[in-house]
Design a protein around this motif. Structure first.
Motif, PDB file in Angstrom:
ATOM      1  N   PRO A 131       0.820  -1.221   0.000  1.00 30.83           N
ATOM      2  CA  PRO A 131       0.000   0.000   0.000  1.00 30.83           C
ATOM      3  C   PRO A 131       0.849   1.263   0.000  1.00 30.83           C
ATOM      4  O   PRO A 131       2.061   1.222  -0.227  1.00 30.83           O
ATOM      5  N   ALA A 132       0.208   2.371   0.271  1.00 33.47           N
ATOM      6  CA  ALA A 132       0.891   3.669   0.246  1.00 33.47           C
ATOM      7  C   ALA A 132       2.038   3.700   1.245  1.00 33.47           C
ATOM      8  O   ALA A 132       2.070   2.941   2.218  1.00 33.47           O
ATOM      9  N   ALA A 133       2.984   4.564   0.992  1.00 31.32           N
ATOM     10  CA  ALA A 133       4.157   4.690   1.855  1.00 31.32           C
ATOM     11  C   ALA A 133       3.728   4.873   3.309  1.00 31.32           C
ATOM     12  O   ALA A 133       2.782   5.584   3.617  1.00 31.32           O
ATOM     13  N   GLY A 134       4.428   4.182   4.188  1.00 32.04           N
ATOM     14  CA  GLY A 134       4.119   4.274   5.606  1.00 32.04           C
ATOM     15  C   GLY A 134       3.342   3.081   6.127  1.00 32.04           C
ATOM     16  O   GLY A 134       3.342   2.804   7.324  1.00 32.04           O
ATOM     17  N   ASP A 135       2.674   2.348   5.220  1.00 36.03           N
ATOM     18  CA  ASP A 135       1.949   1.139   5.604  1.00 36.03           C
ATOM     19  C   ASP A 135       2.796  -0.084   5.270  1.00 36.03           C
ATOM     20  O   ASP A 135       3.615  -0.069   4.350  1.00 36.03           O
ATOM     21  N   GLU A 136       2.578  -1.153   6.020  1.00 38.22           N
ATOM     22  CA  GLU A 136       3.328  -2.368   5.783  1.00 38.22           C
ATOM     23  C   GLU A 136       2.763  -3.140   4.587  1.00 38.22           C
ATOM     24  O   GLU A 136       1.560  -3.154   4.359  1.00 38.22           O
ATOM     25  N   THR A 137       3.679  -3.790   3.852  1.00 38.08           N
ATOM     26  CA  THR A 137       3.264  -4.650   2.753  1.00 38.08           C
ATOM     27  C   THR A 137       2.558  -5.883   3.304  1.00 38.08           C
ATOM     28  O   THR A 137       2.991  -6.462   4.294  1.00 38.08           O
ATOM     29  N   GLU A 138       1.439  -6.252   2.684  1.00 40.36           N
ATOM     30  CA  GLU A 138       0.769  -7.489   3.087  1.00 40.36           C
ATOM     31  C   GLU A 138       1.655  -8.664   2.697  1.00 40.36           C
ATOM     32  O   GLU A 138       2.147  -8.738   1.569  1.00 40.36           O
ATOM     33  N   THR A 139       1.866  -9.583   3.616  1.00 40.80           N
ATOM     34  CA  THR A 139       2.747 -10.710   3.349  1.00 40.80           C
ATOM     35  C   THR A 139       1.989 -12.034   3.508  1.00 40.80           C
ATOM     36  O   THR A 139       0.912 -12.088   4.092  1.00 40.80           O
ATOM     37  N   PHE A 140       2.620 -13.090   3.001  1.00 37.96           N
ATOM     38  CA  PHE A 140       2.010 -14.410   2.956  1.00 37.96           C
ATOM     39  C   PHE A 140       2.989 -15.458   3.475  1.00 37.96           C
ATOM     40  O   PHE A 140       4.207 -15.261   3.441  1.00 37.96           O
ATOM     41  N   ASP A 141       2.428 -16.565   3.924  1.00 40.67           N
ATOM     42  CA  ASP A 141       3.272 -17.700   4.300  1.00 40.67           C
ATOM     43  C   ASP A 141       3.779 -18.436   3.070  1.00 40.67           C
ATOM     44  O   ASP A 141       4.797 -19.137   3.139  1.00 40.67           O
ATOM     45  N   CYS A 142       3.055 -18.287   1.964  1.00 37.74           N
ATOM     46  CA  CYS A 142       3.414 -19.046   0.763  1.00 37.74           C
ATOM     47  C   CYS A 142       2.896 -18.339  -0.474  1.00 37.74           C
ATOM     48  O   CYS A 142       1.753 -17.870  -0.506  1.00 37.74           O
ATOM     49  N   VAL A 143       3.733 -18.255  -1.501  1.00 37.76           N
ATOM     50  CA  VAL A 143       3.292 -17.940  -2.857  1.00 37.76           C
ATOM     51  C   VAL A 143       3.282 -19.256  -3.625  1.00 37.76           C
ATOM     52  O   VAL A 143       4.285 -19.965  -3.680  1.00 37.76           O
ATOM     53  N   TRP A 144       2.139 -19.578  -4.187  1.00 35.48           N
ATOM     54  CA  TRP A 144       1.918 -20.857  -4.880  1.00 35.48           C
ATOM     55  C   TRP A 144       1.601 -20.538  -6.328  1.00 35.48           C
ATOM     56  O   TRP A 144       0.718 -19.732  -6.613  1.00 35.48           O
ATOM     57  N   ILE A 145       2.321 -21.168  -7.260  1.00 41.57           N
ATOM     58  CA  ILE A 145       2.054 -20.900  -8.671  1.00 41.57           C
ATOM     59  C   ILE A 145       2.162 -22.201  -9.453  1.00 41.57           C
ATOM     60  O   ILE A 145       3.206 -22.852  -9.460  1.00 41.57           O
ATOM     61  N   SER A 146       1.068 -22.577 -10.088  1.00 41.88           N
ATOM     62  CA  SER A 146       1.003 -23.845 -10.816  1.00 41.88           C
ATOM     63  C   SER A 146       0.681 -23.584 -12.280  1.00 41.88           C
ATOM     64  O   SER A 146      -0.427 -23.130 -12.609  1.00 41.88           O
TER      65      SER A 146
END
Length: 329
Positions: free
Chosen positions: A172-187
């Protein structure tokens, strides 16, 4: 007594239509536009022919259905990755949401599925509503699966999003934390992405420390001759709307460049998934389907004829399928 003549084998409709000569892809942007258009038009056919899981099947026995084999592949990816139950997952190139729903329903995961196709999002939401017994969730909203005790289980949502813009979306906009994930899955979606370096670096930014990158994808065999490239690989790249196919080792190098370390080196399972395209070739035996493909122009015909090229590539061992898993230190 008159002898009966042996009946001649029935021709597949694909044998009656030309195989389009390979045309070089234009710019990456134009290729992505063609990919999006393809899935907008063809996703309903995919769903009717393949069901929820628009990916290869891992066949453990000769008697398994394609649906069983497709779930086998998901379970094998879970095995090599040891993805924890209730993990937060970003399913990139989620198609009509089969894997996203499986992870939410069977593993209690919170899953965000993204696809470049708005039509795929619509189908994914409709199928999810049927499974959960509710109304179709609004775009971007989570639908919840109940666990065995009737309490809240896994959750799933679907977004129309270009995978190459996923970092911008979840940062998001500067100053907010990036949303993170336990896993990126791509098939079977990474082979479509023109900028693979961007995908690996974006994935590294989006997974937590200790998080996973799980990949199943199509590859070319290393050290092919120009003749092998021309006969076996180029028709697949052309018909399936792919930028150049990579080798599995190139993915390993890109993952390391982004900062990942290997949890599971590439496992070549080509022989166990190749039957997928024998089944697929039989599924596209309707003359009306070929007529529809032809009505969509050159890309429609090249797509169906690429099924033949996939079978040839597997038979010649020039086209490969592998799975792998990486971890963020």
């Amino acid at each position: 007594m008159a002898q009966h003549e042996a009946s001649s084998p029935q021709l597949h409709p694909g044998d009656q239509h030309e195989i389009p000569s390979v045309e070089a892809h234009g710019s990456f942007d134009s290729l992505k536009d063609r990919i999006k258009t393809h899935y907008e038009i063809a996703s309903d056919y995919y769903y009717s022919l393949w069901g929820q899981h628009i990916h290869h099947g891992l066949f453990k026995s000769a008697h398994e259905t394609k649906e069983q084999a497709q779930v086998n592949l998901i379970n094998y990816l879970l095995e090599i990755s040891a993805l924890p139950a209730s993990a937060k997952v970003l399913d990139v190139g989620c198609g009509v949401g089969g894997t996203s729903r499986f992870l939410a329903r069977e593993r209690g995961c919170t899953v965000t599925g993204i696809t470049i196709s708005g039509r795929q999002v619509e189908i994914a939401r409709q199928v999810t509503a049927t499974e959960t017994g509710g109304s179709a969730p609004s775009p971007g909203s989570f639908a919840r699966y109940a666990d065995e005790a009737g309490r809240g289980g896994g959750r799933v949502r679907f977004l129309e999003l270009d995978a190459e813009k996923m970092l911008d979306h979840f940062r998001p906009a500067a100053g907010d934390e990036t949303e993170t994930f336990d896993c990126v899955w791509i098939s079977e979606a990474l082979s479509h992405l023109p900028n693979k370096e961007l995908f690996f670096s974006s994935s590294f930014s989006l997974v937590k420390s200790g998080g996973l990158l799980v990949i199943a994808d199509w590859f070319k065999a290393p050290v092919l001759s120009p003749e092998q490239e021309s006969a076996d690989i180029k028709p697949i790249e052309d018909g399936m709307l792919l930028p150049r196919l990579y080798t599995a080792d190139e993915y390993v190098a890109l993952a390391a460049q982004a900062g990942f370390r290997a949890r599971k080196e590439p496992v070549d399972i080509s022989k166990d998934v190749a039957k997928t395209w024998d089944i697929s070739w039989s599924l596209v035996s309707s003359p009306s389907l070929w007529a529809f493909a032809i009505s969509q122009g050159r890309d429609g015909l090249a797509f169906l004829q690429a099924f033949r090229a996939m079978r040839r590539g597997y038979a010649n061992e020039t086209f490969r399928y592998a799975v792998m898993c990486f971890e963020k230190p």
